[in-house]
Structures are given as C-alpha cells and as structure tokens.
Design a protein around this motif. Structure first.
Motif, PDB file in Angstrom:
ATOM      1  N   SER A 100      -2.163  18.995 -13.893  1.00  0.00           N
ATOM      2  CA  SER A 100      -2.384  17.582 -13.602  1.00  0.00           C
ATOM      3  C   SER A 100      -3.809  17.305 -13.173  1.00  0.00           C
ATOM      4  O   SER A 100      -4.302  16.195 -13.320  1.00  0.00           O
ATOM      5  N   GLU A 101      -4.504  18.319 -12.643  1.00  0.00           N
ATOM      6  CA  GLU A 101      -5.875  18.134 -12.203  1.00  0.00           C
ATOM      7  C   GLU A 101      -6.871  18.293 -13.343  1.00  0.00           C
ATOM      8  O   GLU A 101      -8.047  18.011 -13.167  1.00  0.00           O
ATOM      9  N   LYS A 102      -6.438  18.779 -14.467  1.00  0.00           N
ATOM     10  CA  LYS A 102      -7.331  18.967 -15.598  1.00  0.00           C
ATOM     11  C   LYS A 102      -7.534  17.649 -16.327  1.00  0.00           C
ATOM     12  O   LYS A 102      -6.580  16.929 -16.596  1.00  0.00           O
ATOM     13  N   LEU A 103      -8.787  17.388 -16.653  1.00  0.00           N
ATOM     14  CA  LEU A 103      -9.130  16.189 -17.417  1.00  0.00           C
ATOM     15  C   LEU A 103      -9.585  16.637 -18.802  1.00  0.00           C
ATOM     16  O   LEU A 103     -10.770  16.720 -19.101  1.00  0.00           O
ATOM     17  N   GLN A 104      -8.632  16.957 -19.618  1.00  0.00           N
ATOM     18  CA  GLN A 104      -8.891  17.387 -20.987  1.00  0.00           C
ATOM     19  C   GLN A 104      -8.397  16.309 -21.938  1.00  0.00           C
ATOM     20  O   GLN A 104      -7.278  15.813 -21.799  1.00  0.00           O
ATOM     21  N   PHE A 105      -9.268  15.989 -22.893  1.00  0.00           N
ATOM     22  CA  PHE A 105      -8.971  14.920 -23.834  1.00  0.00           C
ATOM     23  C   PHE A 105      -9.005  15.484 -25.253  1.00  0.00           C
ATOM     24  O   PHE A 105      -9.771  16.414 -25.554  1.00  0.00           O
ATOM     25  N   TYR A 106      -8.219  14.902 -26.096  1.00  0.00           N
ATOM     26  CA  TYR A 106      -8.159  15.319 -27.496  1.00  0.00           C
ATOM     27  C   TYR A 106      -7.980  14.077 -28.365  1.00  0.00           C
ATOM     28  O   TYR A 106      -7.551  13.016 -27.900  1.00  0.00           O
ATOM     29  N   LYS A 107      -8.327  14.214 -29.626  1.00  0.00           N
ATOM     30  CA  LYS A 107      -8.198  13.116 -30.578  1.00  0.00           C
ATOM     31  C   LYS A 107      -6.956  13.348 -31.420  1.00  0.00           C
ATOM     32  O   LYS A 107      -6.790  14.418 -32.016  1.00  0.00           O
ATOM     33  N   GLU A 108      -6.124  12.357 -31.432  1.00  0.00           N
ATOM     34  CA  GLU A 108      -4.916  12.470 -32.219  1.00  0.00           C
ATOM     35  C   GLU A 108      -5.244  12.539 -33.697  1.00  0.00           C
ATOM     36  O   GLU A 108      -6.144  11.847 -34.188  1.00  0.00           O
ATOM     37  N   LYS A 109      -4.523  13.377 -34.392  1.00  0.00           N
ATOM     38  CA  LYS A 109      -4.780  13.558 -35.818  1.00  0.00           C
ATOM     39  C   LYS A 109      -4.424  12.285 -36.562  1.00  0.00           C
ATOM     40  O   LYS A 109      -3.384  11.682 -36.342  1.00  0.00           O
ATOM     41  N   ALA A 110      -5.336  11.910 -37.442  1.00  0.00           N
ATOM     42  CA  ALA A 110      -5.090  10.709 -38.244  1.00  0.00           C
ATOM     43  C   ALA A 110      -3.950  10.960 -39.209  1.00  0.00           C
ATOM     44  O   ALA A 110      -3.846  12.035 -39.810  1.00  0.00           O
ATOM     45  N   PRO A 111      -3.062   9.997 -39.388  1.00  0.00           N
ATOM     46  CA  PRO A 111      -1.937  10.200 -40.318  1.00  0.00           C
ATOM     47  C   PRO A 111      -2.429  10.350 -41.745  1.00  0.00           C
ATOM     48  O   PRO A 111      -3.443   9.763 -42.151  1.00  0.00           O
ATOM     49  N   ASP A 112      -1.712  11.130 -42.479  1.00  0.00           N
ATOM     50  CA  ASP A 112      -2.081  11.385 -43.872  1.00  0.00           C
ATOM     51  C   ASP A 112      -1.939  10.106 -44.693  1.00  0.00           C
ATOM     52  O   ASP A 112      -0.977   9.353 -44.544  1.00  0.00           O
TER      53      ASP A 112
END
Length: 428
Positions: free
Chosen positions: A360-372
């Motif tokens: 919960s203390e981690k601030l990690q962000f990712y980009k959702e994969k664009a739909p095909d």
C-alpha cells in the motif's frame, strides 16, 4: 692435461695442407724435436681459448622464450609423451592484434564474427583494464558495434566502479537498460548529465533508485525531451523510488515522457498524492497499481553483451585497490577468531530501500494495455450474431407455439439446425 701443456712448449704450428693439381696434401715439417711431437695425437679443443659458459635459469626476462613457445600448443599423448603442434595462422594474428588492440584505427565495417573473437581475446588478456589503453580499445568496439558490445548495463551498488571507470562507462552506446540504483550520484554528477546524450537515446528502462536526486536533477534529466524532443524520448520504464527530495513539482517534469508505461515514485517527498495520481492518469495514462509490479524487479536488468565480464574485472580491480582500508582492528579480529563476537557481513543494501515496505505504501504506476483494434469488432460481431440468432429463433418459435404438442420435438430440432446454420453463415 700435462700432455697438452707439454705440447704447447714446442710451439707446434699444427698440420699444414697444400692444394696441388686439385688434391690436398699435408706437408710434414722436418724440424728437430718437432717431428716426434707431431706423430703424437694432439688433444682436440672444443671451444676457443678464453671461452666461458654462463648458466641461465629462471630468468625474469623470459619474453624471448615466451615468443618462441607461444606459437605452439603442447599436449601429452596416452603414453605420456610430450607432443606439440603449431598454432594456426589465424590464432597467431588474432593474438598479435589483441595485444595491440589500442593501436587500431577503426573497426567500422569489420565482420562481427571476427570482431567478437578479437574482443574475447583482448578481454582474456585484460587489455580493457589497463589505464588509458583500455579506454581507447573499448571505444573502437563501441563505435563500430554499439549494442553488440553491451545492450544492458547493471551498476547497482557499484559506485566505486562508476568513480574509477566513468569514461569507459560513458563510451557505451545504444544501451536499452541501465540500472544505477543505490549509487548516490546526486544532481550534479556527470553521468546523470550523460543520460541526456544522444548516444543513450535508445534507453527504454532506467533505474535511479536511491541516488539523492531532487527536482533539479529531474528537470535536468528531462530538459532535452521537453525542449528539443530528444534524449530519453524512448523511455518506457523509470524508477525514481527512495529519492525523498523529489516533490510534486519534480513529478510534473515527467509528463514529457509520452511512451512511459511503468513508473515507480515510492519513497519520494510527494504531498498531494491524490492530485499526482490524477495528473499521471490524465497526461500519460498511468494508473496506480495496488500490487507491486514485476517490471521493477532488479533481476530483470542484467549486464548483457560482449563486455559482460569486463564489468566484473573492473569491480575486482577497484575492490583490490581499497582492500587495505578494510582491515579490522587487532582486538576485533582476535574476538572474531575466538568466536566471542559474531561476524556480521551483510550484503550492501540501499539505505532507504526497506524490504518490509507494504504494497500500500508503494507508488507504482502502469499503463493499461490498449484494446486490440480487431478484438472489439469481433466481439461486437459475435454479440450481434447472437442477437440475430435469438431474434430468428424467436421468430421461428412464435408460430410453432400455436401448433400441437406432437410437433414440439420437430420444432426443437428445426430451431437447433437453424442456429448451426447461422453459425456457419457468420463464419464466412
């Protein structure tokens, strides 16, 4: 020996030969007292008078002997006999060039297969660890082959290697992954400025965890991308965790990385975390991850390429240079010897990288994969086909409901066939 000394008293000139009519004749001297001495055999002198012999064994300067034996390969037969065979001309030439690799003008256009063997031969001779000559030799290979020499470089916790081999590290080109975690570089380090160079524009993964960075360092690192659209424009993964001097203003400079897919800003000095999450999602499309991302695992970034062993040689040389400084006090060493004090030699870890940090203390962000692009269309077609099937099925079922119960079995069979027909038609 006494006979030899007596023979020298007569001043015997030795036999005299005369060539006459193509034949060689010996002339006997008819001197008194000499004729008798000539009849006796004179001892043979193997070396001239005054000759001395020097026994040379275990000489320090054995380069000449090494050059004589370096051209051969010595092996033993099954019977235990020593057998030697001559090396190939290619091996001899390769060894000579690797010994003088720093004097090569250029390797551009040279075949990669031969260059790799030349690089391995020079590495075996530790030519890249030599001061001055090692840098010139390494630059010849990096200029000609780029990512083949090194495509991924891991310098985690190796701040001594960075300080001693900074010029060699800057000579690498076309890197895709660079790990500088826990190196305490700071905002003014020349390696951080080198990250904005065009030679490292191919970097896609950059780890700068626990490097004493602040907003000024982030601004300097992102300036070429924001102003000139060059530098780290291909960056997809960035780790800035455990840098408490980075605030909300520094995160705003990261919006220029349009290709960024993963971002770790855990352990930074952010205040309005909710606003930062909203800005990252609106500007770059990054979503906060509730679980730790496997992309930030340090085992993913390893040193790969021809020069993977060179980094280990550099680390070995630098560790041996500072080894005398690590001597313990005699009292402490004695206590360790007798087991009165437990020896604690834990591996070097980042000061701010707490392993017990909760997810919960981690601030990690990712980009959702664009739909095909084809996926939704296919799904929509499948849904529409199913709806059409249902409508057709209802159309067939409504008039059949008015018929007698005897026709119910044939009705179900007809409807079932109709659905298969529609599936077959939709497949076209």
């Amino acid at each position: 020996m006494s006979y030899y000394l007596n023979s020298e008293n007569h001043l015997d000139p030795g036999p005299i030969y005369v060539r006459e009519n193509g034949q060689l004749h010996m002339v006997n001297l008819a001197l008194d007292g000499v004729k008798s001495s000539l009849q006796k055999p004179r001892p043979f002198r193997l070396f001239p008078k005054g000759f001395s012999v020097e026994l040379c064994m275990n000489r320090e300067d054995d380069t000449a002997q090494k050059e004589k034996t370096d051209h051969f390969i010595f092996t033993y037969t099954r019977e235990g006999n020593l057998r030697y065979s001559a090396k190939s001309l290619f091996s001899l030439v390769l060894g000579f060039i690797s010994d003088n690799v720093d004097h090569i003008d250029s390797l551009i256009g040279f075949p990669e297969q031969i260059a790799e063997k030349l690089f391995s031969a020079a590495e075996a001779r530790q030519k890249f660890t030599e001061p001055g000559a090692g840098l010139r030799a390494l630059q010849k290979f990096t200029e000609a082959y780029g990512s083949l020499v090194l495509c991924s470089l891991c310098l985690r916790n190796r701040y001594l290697v960075i300080s001693e081999k900074i010029e060699e590290i800057k000579s690498f080109r076309e890197l895709t992954c660079l790990d500088l975690s826990c190196c305490k570089l700071g905002d003014e380090h020349e390696l951080l400025e080198h990250l904005t160079n065009e030679a490292l524009s191919s970097v896609t993964q950059l780890h700068l965890k626990d490097n004493c960075l602040s907003d000024a360092g982030v601004r300097k690192m992102t300036a070429p991308v924001r102003v000139m659209k060059r530098g780290l424009e291909n960056l997809t993964l960035l780790d800035l965790s455990c840098n408490p001097e980075i605030t909300d203003a520094g995160i705003g400079y990261l919006f220029s990385f349009r290709k960024l897919n993963c971002l770790d800003i855990s352990g930074t000095g952010l205040k309005d975390i909710k606003a930062i999450k909203h800005k990252l999602q609106t500007h770059i499309g990054l979503v906060h991850s509730k679980v730790p991302l496997k992309e930030f695992d340090h085992s993913n970034c390893k040193t790969e390429g021809w020069a993977d062993q060179i980094v280990l040689q550099w680390e070995r040389v630098t560790s041996e240079a500072v080894k005398p400084r690590e001597t313990r006090e005699p009292r402490t060493a004695a206590q360790h010897f007798y087991g009165k004090r437990a020896r604690t030699e834990a591996p070097v870890k980042c000061a701010l990288a707490d392993t017990h940090m909760n997810s919960s203390e981690k601030l990690q962000f990712y980009k959702e994969k664009a739909p095909d692009c084809h996926g939704p269309l296919l799904k929509r077609e499948a849904v529409s086909s199913q709806e059409s099937k249902k409508s057709k099925k209802r159309a067939f079922e409504e008039p059949e409901k008015e018929q007698s119960n005897s026709s119910q079995s044939s009705k179900q069979k007809y409807v079932c066939l109709a659905v298969e027909d529609w599936d077959l038609l939709n497949s076209y």
